[in-house]
Design an enzyme around this catalytic site. Structure first.
Site, PDB file in Angstrom:
ATOM      1  N   HIS A 269       1.287  -4.151   5.679  1.00 44.31           N
ATOM      2  CA  HIS A 269       0.085  -4.252   6.522  1.00 44.31           C
ATOM      3  C   HIS A 269      -1.117  -4.779   5.750  1.00 44.31           C
ATOM      4  CE1 HIS A 269      -0.077  -0.313   4.609  1.00 44.31           C
ATOM      5  NE2 HIS A 269      -1.393  -0.354   4.756  1.00 44.31           N
ATOM      6  N   GLU A 270      -0.933  -5.086   4.455  1.00 43.60           N
ATOM      7  CA  GLU A 270      -2.052  -5.589   3.645  1.00 43.60           C
ATOM      8  C   GLU A 270      -1.742  -7.032   3.295  1.00 43.60           C
ATOM      9  OE1 GLU A 270      -4.087  -2.587   0.747  1.00 43.60           O
ATOM     10  OE2 GLU A 270      -3.197  -4.110  -0.504  1.00 43.60           O
TER      11      GLU A 270
ATOM     12  N   CYS B 138     -14.813   1.187  21.106  1.00 41.83           N
ATOM     13  CA  CYS B 138     -15.379   0.047  20.385  1.00 41.83           C
ATOM     14  C   CYS B 138     -16.888  -0.054  20.606  1.00 41.83           C
ATOM     15  CB  CYS B 138     -14.688  -1.248  20.804  1.00 41.83           C
ATOM     16  SG  CYS B 138     -13.039  -1.407  20.093  1.00 41.83           S
TER      17      CYS B 138
ATOM     18  N   ARG C 280      -5.927   0.952  18.186  1.00 41.76           N
ATOM     19  CA  ARG C 280      -6.085   1.785  16.993  1.00 41.76           C
ATOM     20  C   ARG C 280      -4.753   1.939  16.269  1.00 41.76           C
ATOM     21  NH1 ARG C 280      -7.276   7.799  19.105  1.00 41.76           N
ATOM     22  NH2 ARG C 280      -8.739   6.681  20.422  1.00 41.76           N
TER      23      ARG C 280
ATOM     24  N   CYS D  34     -10.889  -4.088  19.991  1.00 41.54           N
ATOM     25  CA  CYS D  34     -10.930  -4.973  21.166  1.00 41.54           C
ATOM     26  C   CYS D  34     -12.358  -5.382  21.481  1.00 41.54           C
ATOM     27  CB  CYS D  34     -10.271  -4.304  22.379  1.00 41.54           C
ATOM     28  SG  CYS D  34     -11.312  -3.088  23.224  1.00 41.54           S
TER      29      CYS D  34
ATOM     30  N   ARG E 114      -2.311  -2.900  -7.098  1.00 36.30           N
ATOM     31  CA  ARG E 114      -1.753  -3.754  -6.070  1.00 36.30           C
ATOM     32  C   ARG E 114      -0.974  -4.880  -6.736  1.00 36.30           C
ATOM     33  NH1 ARG E 114      -2.229   0.048  -3.177  1.00 36.30           N
ATOM     34  NH2 ARG E 114      -3.329   0.084  -1.174  1.00 36.30           N
TER      35      ARG E 114
ATOM     36  N   CYS F 176     -10.171   2.038  18.129  1.00 40.84           N
ATOM     37  CA  CYS F 176     -10.177   1.358  19.423  1.00 40.84           C
ATOM     38  C   CYS F 176      -9.258   2.121  20.385  1.00 40.84           C
ATOM     39  CB  CYS F 176      -9.674  -0.069  19.219  1.00 40.84           C
ATOM     40  SG  CYS F 176      -9.350  -0.984  20.728  1.00 40.84           S
TER      41      CYS F 176
ATOM     42  N   CYS G 153      -6.562  -3.579   3.727  1.00 35.50           N
ATOM     43  CA  CYS G 153      -6.398  -2.117   3.806  1.00 35.50           C
ATOM     44  C   CYS G 153      -7.096  -1.399   2.658  1.00 35.50           C
ATOM     45  CB  CYS G 153      -4.933  -1.710   3.885  1.00 35.50           C
ATOM     46  SG  CYS G 153      -4.789   0.091   3.954  1.00 35.50           S
TER      47      CYS G 153
ATOM     48  N   CYS H 146     -13.836  -1.569  24.760  1.00 37.52           N
ATOM     49  CA  CYS H 146     -13.569  -0.226  25.291  1.00 37.52           C
ATOM     50  C   CYS H 146     -14.681   0.749  24.881  1.00 37.52           C
ATOM     51  CB  CYS H 146     -12.206   0.266  24.798  1.00 37.52           C
ATOM     52  SG  CYS H 146     -12.168   0.707  23.051  1.00 37.52           S
TER      53      CYS H 146
ATOM     54  N   CYS I 125       0.869  -1.175   0.000  1.00 33.23           N
ATOM     55  CA  CYS I 125       0.000   0.000   0.000  1.00 33.23           C
ATOM     56  C   CYS I 125       0.910   1.230   0.000  1.00 33.23           C
ATOM     57  CB  CYS I 125      -0.850  -0.062   1.262  1.00 33.23           C
ATOM     58  SG  CYS I 125      -1.757   1.429   1.659  1.00 33.23           S
ATOM     59  N   HIS I 126       0.373   2.356  -0.454  1.00 31.07           N
ATOM     60  CA  HIS I 126       1.198   3.571  -0.488  1.00 31.07           C
ATOM     61  C   HIS I 126       1.683   3.962   0.915  1.00 31.07           C
ATOM     62  CE1 HIS I 126       2.475   7.059  -3.008  1.00 31.07           C
ATOM     63  NE2 HIS I 126       2.756   7.472  -1.802  1.00 31.07           N
ATOM     64  N   THR I 127       0.961   3.544   1.948  1.00 35.01           N
ATOM     65  CA  THR I 127       1.391   3.870   3.313  1.00 35.01           C
ATOM     66  C   THR I 127       2.714   3.169   3.658  1.00 35.01           C
ATOM     67  OG1 THR I 127      -0.938   4.107   3.887  1.00 35.01           O
ATOM     68  CG2 THR I 127       0.618   4.030   5.714  1.00 35.01           C
TER      69      THR I 127
HETATM   70  N1  LIG Z   1      -6.900   6.554   5.591  1.00 32.85           N
HETATM   71  C1  LIG Z   1      -6.509   5.298   5.550  1.00 32.85           C
HETATM   72  O1  LIG Z   1      -6.941   4.480   6.354  1.00 32.85           O
HETATM   73  C2  LIG Z   1      -5.576   4.885   4.449  1.00 32.85           C
HETATM   74  C3  LIG Z   1      -5.473   3.538   4.110  1.00 32.85           C
HETATM   75  C4  LIG Z   1      -4.684   3.198   3.015  1.00 32.85           C
HETATM   76  C5  LIG Z   1      -3.975   4.153   2.324  1.00 32.85           C
HETATM   77  N2  LIG Z   1      -4.059   5.458   2.719  1.00 32.85           N
HETATM   78  C6  LIG Z   1      -3.380   6.523   1.971  1.00 32.85           C
HETATM   79  O2  LIG Z   1      -4.152   6.732   0.785  1.00 32.85           O
HETATM   80  C7  LIG Z   1      -3.318   7.255  -0.243  1.00 32.85           C
HETATM   81  C8  LIG Z   1      -3.482   6.449  -1.518  1.00 32.85           C
HETATM   82  O3  LIG Z   1      -2.945   5.155  -1.348  1.00 32.85           O
HETATM   83  P1  LIG Z   1      -2.768   4.175  -2.626  1.00 32.85           P
HETATM   84  O4  LIG Z   1      -2.203   2.909  -2.104  1.00 32.85           O
HETATM   85  O5  LIG Z   1      -4.001   4.175  -3.434  1.00 32.85           O
HETATM   86  O6  LIG Z   1      -1.609   4.981  -3.404  1.00 32.85           O
HETATM   87  P2  LIG Z   1      -1.170   4.966  -4.940  1.00 32.85           P
HETATM   88  O7  LIG Z   1       0.237   5.414  -4.989  1.00 32.85           O
HETATM   89  O8  LIG Z   1      -1.517   3.668  -5.583  1.00 32.85           O
HETATM   90  O9  LIG Z   1      -2.135   6.058  -5.614  1.00 32.85           O
HETATM   91  C9  LIG Z   1      -1.959   7.436  -5.468  1.00 32.85           C
HETATM   92  C10 LIG Z   1      -2.505   8.077  -6.741  1.00 32.85           C
HETATM   93  O10 LIG Z   1      -2.476   9.497  -6.589  1.00 32.85           O
HETATM   94  C11 LIG Z   1      -2.067  10.061  -7.813  1.00 32.85           C
HETATM   95  N3  LIG Z   1      -1.539  11.398  -7.567  1.00 32.85           N
HETATM   96  C12 LIG Z   1      -0.326  11.740  -7.062  1.00 32.85           C
HETATM   97  N4  LIG Z   1      -0.209  13.086  -7.033  1.00 32.85           N
HETATM   98  C13 LIG Z   1      -1.355  13.593  -7.524  1.00 32.85           C
HETATM   99  C14 LIG Z   1      -1.818  14.905  -7.782  1.00 32.85           C
HETATM  100  N5  LIG Z   1      -1.057  15.970  -7.509  1.00 32.85           N
HETATM  101  N6  LIG Z   1      -3.061  15.071  -8.320  1.00 32.85           N
HETATM  102  C15 LIG Z   1      -3.840  13.989  -8.606  1.00 32.85           C
HETATM  103  N7  LIG Z   1      -3.443  12.709  -8.397  1.00 32.85           N
HETATM  104  C16 LIG Z   1      -2.217  12.513  -7.882  1.00 32.85           C
HETATM  105  C17 LIG Z   1      -1.013   9.077  -8.329  1.00 32.85           C
HETATM  106  O11 LIG Z   1      -0.789   9.253  -9.730  1.00 32.85           O
HETATM  107  C18 LIG Z   1      -1.666   7.747  -7.985  1.00 32.85           C
HETATM  108  O12 LIG Z   1      -2.512   7.294  -9.042  1.00 32.85           O
HETATM  109  C19 LIG Z   1      -1.903   7.271   0.348  1.00 32.85           C
HETATM  110  O13 LIG Z   1      -1.637   8.550   0.883  1.00 32.85           O
HETATM  111  C20 LIG Z   1      -1.998   6.246   1.450  1.00 32.85           C
HETATM  112  O14 LIG Z   1      -0.997   6.451   2.432  1.00 32.85           O
HETATM  113  C21 LIG Z   1      -4.842   5.832   3.766  1.00 32.85           C
HETATM  114 ZN   LIG Z   2      -2.682   0.691   3.644  1.00 34.14          ZN
HETATM  115 ZN   LIG Z   3     -11.439  -1.149  21.803  1.00 36.39          ZN
END
Ligand SMILES: NC(=O)c1ccc[n+]([C@@H]2O[C@H](COP(=O)([O-])OP(=O)(O)OC[C@H]3O[C@@H](n4cnc5c(N)ncnc54)[C@H](O)[C@@H]3O)[C@@H](O)[C@H]2O)c1
Ligand SMILES: [Zn+2]
Ligand SMILES: [Zn+2]
Length: 394
Positions: A85-86, A121, A133, A115, A389, A129, A194, A118, A62-64
């Site tokens: 994490h995925e 939850c 969390r 959990c 992915r 959580c 994720c 709490c 994942c991007h994270t």
């Molecule tokens: N909130 C959550 O629980 C959670 C969970 C998973 C991922 N995330 C976050 O979500 C985001 C996306 O994750 P992903 O795995 O899909 O990433 P990814 O890298 O596959 O996709 C990101 C997309 O954004 C585009 N992008 C980059 N800059 C841009 C801009 N200026 N304008 C428009 N588009 C642009 C890229 O071309 C790409 O297609 C990341 O920041 C990730 O950390 C958050």
């Molecule tokens: Zn993720």
């Molecule tokens: Zn909890």
């Protein structure tokens, strides 16, 4: 390594020989910011009280993970560390006091645990959580604050996001492990760990988008495209996809965008274009790029009076929200969404069933598959914007 379809009937036999023992297995260890991961043998301790040890069978990136490894987003910088994490896998053994999981169960890890007991939850207002969390600054087990991974020299290897899945075996708090129907195809269930849950859940749970709604999605990675899929499944009539990578147009159309905008091709800010296209702005916008300038565009793309922007992207520090407080007087609002507001342990099994019965389509999300040892190639595919992915086979 067979095709995805062949693996829908995938079974992994767990032997009881390893229970209670230290396991030596392969892991992809990060030794520093942006340094190639090193696939090597590590030692994995048995699970302690309320913990579970899992044989990870599939993991995707994942991007994270990418952001943490590049030191770009909010995450503790401790090394050596196992990211990831995925994933999906099978329970190898359980620690004392674990009642809802047993050896051989098919599971997906969740970085945002539940959990069930709490105040958080028990509240229907949050999926955070009190104890388990998501916490980007935590790198050890919850119970004793120690690591369950060691190098062959005996040095600790740190954990990541309650999960650490770039390893053949990992140890998690049982609050961060969800049991999945054994009939469900594990390769695809990996997506629920994720990205897909996050995107779909942001539409269904956080925004509660209804049929006929207008939606703009900024960033068409797996998370943004899962937002598109969620909006399509709810019957949204306008789904505008925004990305600077022109190759995302076709991917978006395959899933359900009605329009594609590349901000680089426009002679005006993308929010102006979206407002023109939608008679004043969309009802909902979703920021899935992790970029604060994009977040501002997403915010201004919604209609005044009722527009809602959902933040999914993980944003780098130390910049703060790019809006003036007075702009909120125009009646636009903004909310963050972690793991799509799903309470993982209690709600993911039902979501998995919706994916299995075709209500949610997962066909487009796994674009590549590689053996685990090629994990650095898989990172590069994500960096280059080529993959959604990449499923690693462990
Ligand atoms: N909130 C959550 O629980 C959670 C969970 C998973 C991922 N995330 C976050 O979500 C985001 C996306 O994750 P992903 O795995 O899909 O990433 P990814 O890298 O596959 O996709 C990101 C997309 O954004 C585009 N992008 C980059 N800059 C841009 C801009 N200026 N304008 C428009 N588009 C642009 C890229 O071309 C790409 O297609 C990341 O920041 C990730 O950390 C958050
Ligand atoms: Zn993720
Ligand atoms: Zn909890």
């Amino acid at each position: 390594m067979g095709s995805l379809e062949n693996q829908n009937s995938y079974h992994h036999t767990i032997s009881s020989d390893t229970i209670g023992k230290v396991i030596t297995c392969k892991a992809a260890v990060a030794y520093g910011v942006g340094q190639p991961l090193v696939v090597e043998e590590i030692l994995v301790d048995p699970p302690r009280s309320k913990e579970v040890r899992i044989r990870v069978l599939f993991s995707s990136i994942c991007h994270t993970d990418l952001g943490a490894w590049l030191g770009e987003n909010e995450a503790q910088q401790v090394y050596p560390r196992i990211f990831g994490h995925e994933a999906s896998g099978v329970v190898e053994s359980v620690g004392e006091g674990v009642e809802d999981l047993e050896v051989g169960d098919h599971v997906v890890p969740i970085f945002n645990g539940e959990c069930g007991e709490c105040a958080y939850c028990k509240s229907d207002k949050t999926n955070l959580c009190g104890t388990y969390r998501v916490n980007a600054f935590k790198s050890t087990m919850t119970g004793d604050g120690k690591c369950r991974f060691r190098t062959k020299d005996g040095d600790p290897i740190y954990h990541f996001l309650n999960t650490s899945t770039f390893t053949e075996y990992t140890v998690l708090d049982s609050a961060c492990v969800v049991k999945i129907d054994p009939k469900a195809p594990l390769p695809r269930m990996t997506l629920l760990s994720c990205g897909v849950s996050t995107g779909l859940g942001a539409v269904w749970n956080t925004a509660n988008v209804q049929a006929g709604a207008s939606v703009a999605v900024f960033g068409l990675g797996a998370v943004g495209l899962a937002v598109v899929e969620g909006a399509r499944a709810r019957g949204a009539s306008t789904i505008i996809g925004v990305d600077i990578n022109p190759e995302k147009r076709l991917k978006g159309q395959a899933i359900g965008i009605t329009d594609f905008l590349n901000p680089k091709d426009l002679d005006k800010p993308v929010h102006q274009k979206i407002r023109e296209m939608t008679d004043g702005g969309v009802q909902y916008s979703f920021e899935c790029a992790g970029n604060l300038d994009v977040l501002r565009e997403a915010f201004l793309s919604t209609h005044d009076g009722w527009g809602l922007t959902v933040i999914l992207g993980i944003h780098p520090s130390p910049r703060l929200l790019p809006i003036h407080p007075m702009e909120l007087f125009d009646g636009r609002s903004m909310v963050g969404s972690v793991f799509g507001h799903f309470k993982g342990k209690s709600q993911l099994p039902q979501f998995a069933a919706q994916c299995m019965n075709g209500e949610v389509k997962l066909d487009e999300f796994i674009t590549h598959e590689l053996p685990f040892v090629k994990i650095n190639e898989a990172f590069q595919l994500l960096i280059d914007g080529k993959s959604l992915r990449c499923l690693l086979h462990l």
